[in-house]
Design an enzyme around this catalytic site. Structure first.
Site, PDB file in Angstrom:
ATOM      1  N   HIS A 124       0.808  -1.215   0.000  1.00  0.00           N
ATOM      2  CA  HIS A 124       0.000   0.000   0.000  1.00  0.00           C
ATOM      3  C   HIS A 124       0.847   1.275   0.000  1.00  0.00           C
ATOM      4  CE1 HIS A 124       0.341  -0.320   4.518  1.00  0.00           C
ATOM      5  NE2 HIS A 124       0.469   0.992   4.382  1.00  0.00           N
ATOM      6  N   ASP A 154       0.239  -7.734   1.453  1.00  0.00           N
ATOM      7  CA  ASP A 154       0.545  -6.301   1.542  1.00  0.00           C
ATOM      8  C   ASP A 154       2.048  -6.059   1.593  1.00  0.00           C
ATOM      9  OD1 ASP A 154       0.069  -3.579   1.614  1.00  0.00           O
ATOM     10  OD2 ASP A 154      -0.134  -3.499   3.792  1.00  0.00           O
ATOM     11  N   GLY A 229       3.339   6.804   7.970  1.00  0.00           N
ATOM     12  CA  GLY A 229       4.720   6.962   7.542  1.00  0.00           C
ATOM     13  C   GLY A 229       5.610   5.832   8.009  1.00  0.00           C
ATOM     14  N   ASN A 230       5.168   5.118   9.069  1.00  0.00           N
ATOM     15  CA  ASN A 230       5.898   3.950   9.561  1.00  0.00           C
ATOM     16  C   ASN A 230       5.669   2.720   8.686  1.00  0.00           C
ATOM     17  OD1 ASN A 230       5.837   5.184  12.732  1.00  0.00           O
ATOM     18  ND2 ASN A 230       7.585   3.924  12.141  1.00  0.00           N
ATOM     19  N   SER A 231       4.620   2.722   7.866  1.00  0.00           N
ATOM     20  CA  SER A 231       4.308   1.548   7.044  1.00  0.00           C
ATOM     21  C   SER A 231       5.519   1.143   6.215  1.00  0.00           C
ATOM     22  CB  SER A 231       3.127   1.846   6.122  1.00  0.00           C
ATOM     23  OG  SER A 231       1.928   1.917   6.838  1.00  0.00           O
ATOM     24  N   GLY A 287      -6.945 -25.443   0.081  1.00  0.00           N
ATOM     25  CA  GLY A 287      -8.270 -25.727  -0.479  1.00  0.00           C
ATOM     26  C   GLY A 287      -9.352 -25.971   0.547  1.00  0.00           C
ATOM     27  N   VAL A 288      -9.427 -25.087   1.572  1.00  0.00           N
ATOM     28  CA  VAL A 288     -10.468 -25.222   2.588  1.00  0.00           C
ATOM     29  C   VAL A 288     -11.038 -23.849   2.941  1.00  0.00           C
ATOM     30  CG1 VAL A 288      -9.607 -27.339   3.665  1.00  0.00           C
ATOM     31  CG2 VAL A 288      -8.706 -25.127   4.409  1.00  0.00           C
ATOM     32  N   ILE A 290     -12.228 -21.927   6.184  1.00  0.00           N
ATOM     33  CA  ILE A 290     -11.883 -22.195   7.587  1.00  0.00           C
ATOM     34  C   ILE A 290     -12.397 -21.114   8.529  1.00  0.00           C
ATOM     35  CG2 ILE A 290      -9.830 -23.553   7.066  1.00  0.00           C
ATOM     36  CD1 ILE A 290      -8.156 -21.027   7.471  1.00  0.00           C
TER      37      ILE A 290
END
Length: 480
Positions: A124, A154, A229-231, A287-288, A290
């Site tokens: 992002h 992300d 800004g920490n992202s 393939g579940v 959950i």
């Protein structure tokens, strides 16, 4: 003389009587008692005294080691758009009116992973960016190339052309303990090279903030202060090793309110390795459908403990169903490691690639059963997916705004360097502007990569040449 003698005798008798009285009282009446007094101060200082035996963690080494390997990322994107009068008849007659191009700037953080300039950040942070600039801790600036992105986690990988850079080594996020001290390093509010400290508050936290179809969320929760800004910045342990990438905060105001969340390095390392080797992430699927086991499910299935991952359904032709796993099974172990929540299961499976075999233990009718599951990719097979852009044999750039106005188009990417490959074989020529892939508009090179990567079978490419000639092409990618 007689008078003096009598006085002296009287004095001596008084003295002797005093000694006798003291001796008699001490012997028969006075018993020595020992009394201890324990002080209970009503007010205590909150700080520790200087000579306290309790030792606080020394985080200076970790801070010094990590701050030089965390970078500031500045992005720029340009978007054009259209607006409507609100009257469809007037719009049809006069046409949509173009807005002026809007320049958007964004900021975030990143972590250098190797001395030759590979940098990991959040997807992002760089999403939709046309220009990405990296500013090092020593204020040097570089234009960055986007190697690849993975919206499902992300994460994104960048590359700058420089050598001998400081970098962080991977730690082990699975060894993190609740209460362990960690540092968050980044650039909040454009305040570069900022370090904050906190403890690990929780692990395997699923927040539901990633809307990608194949999203993986298993955040490390800390109380280290993190702000916009920490992202993309680093979460490091006391040894200065990377244990997570800071990604989100829990806040009603948009600023730090007590808790922050980081993507564990177990996921980060796998994503980075895949992007470097294949150009895209090799997402393995079990393939579940959950969910976490709760008290109601535990009672329904007569489970001894309220833990594990409840299988609500299995995907037709999926890996789990082919292995023998059924709906209402409870997954409790993957390759010898217990899984207590769906987030833990996602984090564990995310470390594998399609075609890998994993041993899965489930509870069925309160009995343990083991299955060998061969994981599959998003297309339902076990093939490794490779970056299809490479086999296309071309380089791409976003179309200049002046060219868009001249050709009366709103979006597109242009083929700048066409070499031997699928596109040339299909008849496309250098300078062709791709506006749509499989009827979906293409604004950025990343849009093109995404649509090509998701395509299965034939691919329809529509566009226009600089002379105004419209064209379309259909081709396939074979077994790539």
């Amino acid at each position: 003389m007689k008078k003096i003698g009598r006085i002296s005798l009287t004095f001596l008798l008084v003295i002797a009587g005093a000694f006798v009285a003291v001796w008699t009282y001490s012997t028969f009446f006075n018993e020595t008692k020992v009394v201890t007094v324990k002080e209970e101060p009503a007010v205590r200082y909150a700080s520790l005294p200087a000579d306290s035996e309790q030792k606080l963690p020394d985080l200076t080494f970790a801070a010094e080691k990590s701050v030089h390997a965390v970078v500031h990322i500045a992005t720029q994107s340009v978007r054009t758009g259209q607006w409507s009068s609100g009257n469809p008849f007037l719009d049809e007659f006069f046409g949509f009116r173009n807005q002026q191009p809007q320049v958007r700037q964004g900021f975030g953080s990143g972590v250098i992973l190797s001395s030759d300039g590979y940098i990991v950040t959040n997807n992002h942070v760089v999403e939709d960016a046309q220009n990405i600039k990296v500013i090092l801790d020593d204020k040097r600036e570089f234009d960055a190339r986007l190697v690849g992105t993975d919206p499902s986690t992300d994460l994104a990988l960048l590359k700058i052309d420089e050598d001998d850079l400081p970098y962080l080594t991977y730690g082990n996020s699975e060894n993190l303990q609740l209460g362990e001290w960690v540092l968050a390093v980044g650039n909040p509010f454009n305040l570069t090279s900022t370090v904050t400290a906190g403890i690990v508050s929780a692990r395997a936290r699923n927040l539901g903030i990633n809307r990608d179809t194949y999203s993986i969320e298993s955040f490390i929760q800390t109380d280290a202060a993190v702000n916009p800004g920490n992202s993309g910045g680093a979460l490091v342990n006391q040894q200065g090793n990377l244990v997570g990438i800071n990604a989100a905060i829990a806040s009603r105001t948009g600023s730090y309110s007590g808790y922050s969340f980081a993507i564990p390095v177990t996921i980060v390392q796998k994503v980075v390795d895949d992007l470097k080797e294949f150009g895209e992430v090799q997402r393995a699927l079990i393939g579940v459908n959950i969910g976490d086991v709760d008290a109601e499910i535990a009672e329904k299935l007569n489970l001894d403990k309220v833990e594990g991952v409840y299988v609500a359904a299995v995907t037709d032709n999926g890996a789990a169903k082919e292995a023998g796993i059924r709906a209402e099974d409870v997954i409790i172990d993957v390759d010898g490691e217990k899984v207590k929540t769906s987030a833990e299961l996602q984090e564990k499976i995310s470390q594998y690639r399609p075609g890998d075999d994993v041993k899965v233990i489930v509870l069925r009718d309160n009995d343990k059963k083991q299955f060998t599951v061969t994981l599959r990719n998003k297309h339902g097979d076990t093939q490794i997916l490779r970056d299809n852009i490479t086999v296309l044999g071309a380089e791409f750039e976003t179309v200049d705004e002046n060219v868009k106005r001249e050709l009366d188009i709103d979006n597109g990417i242009i083929i700048k360097d066409l070499n031997k490959g699928v596109l040339k074989d299909a008849g496309l020529k250098e300078g062709f502007i791709i506006t749509n892939v499989n009827k979906k508009p293409i604004y950025e090179v990343n849009d093109f990569k995404r649509e090509i990567g998701n395509a299965r079978g034939g691919i329809l490419v529509e566009g226009i040449y600089p002379n105004g000639e419209s064209a379309y092409y259909v081709f396939g990618l074979g077994d790539e």
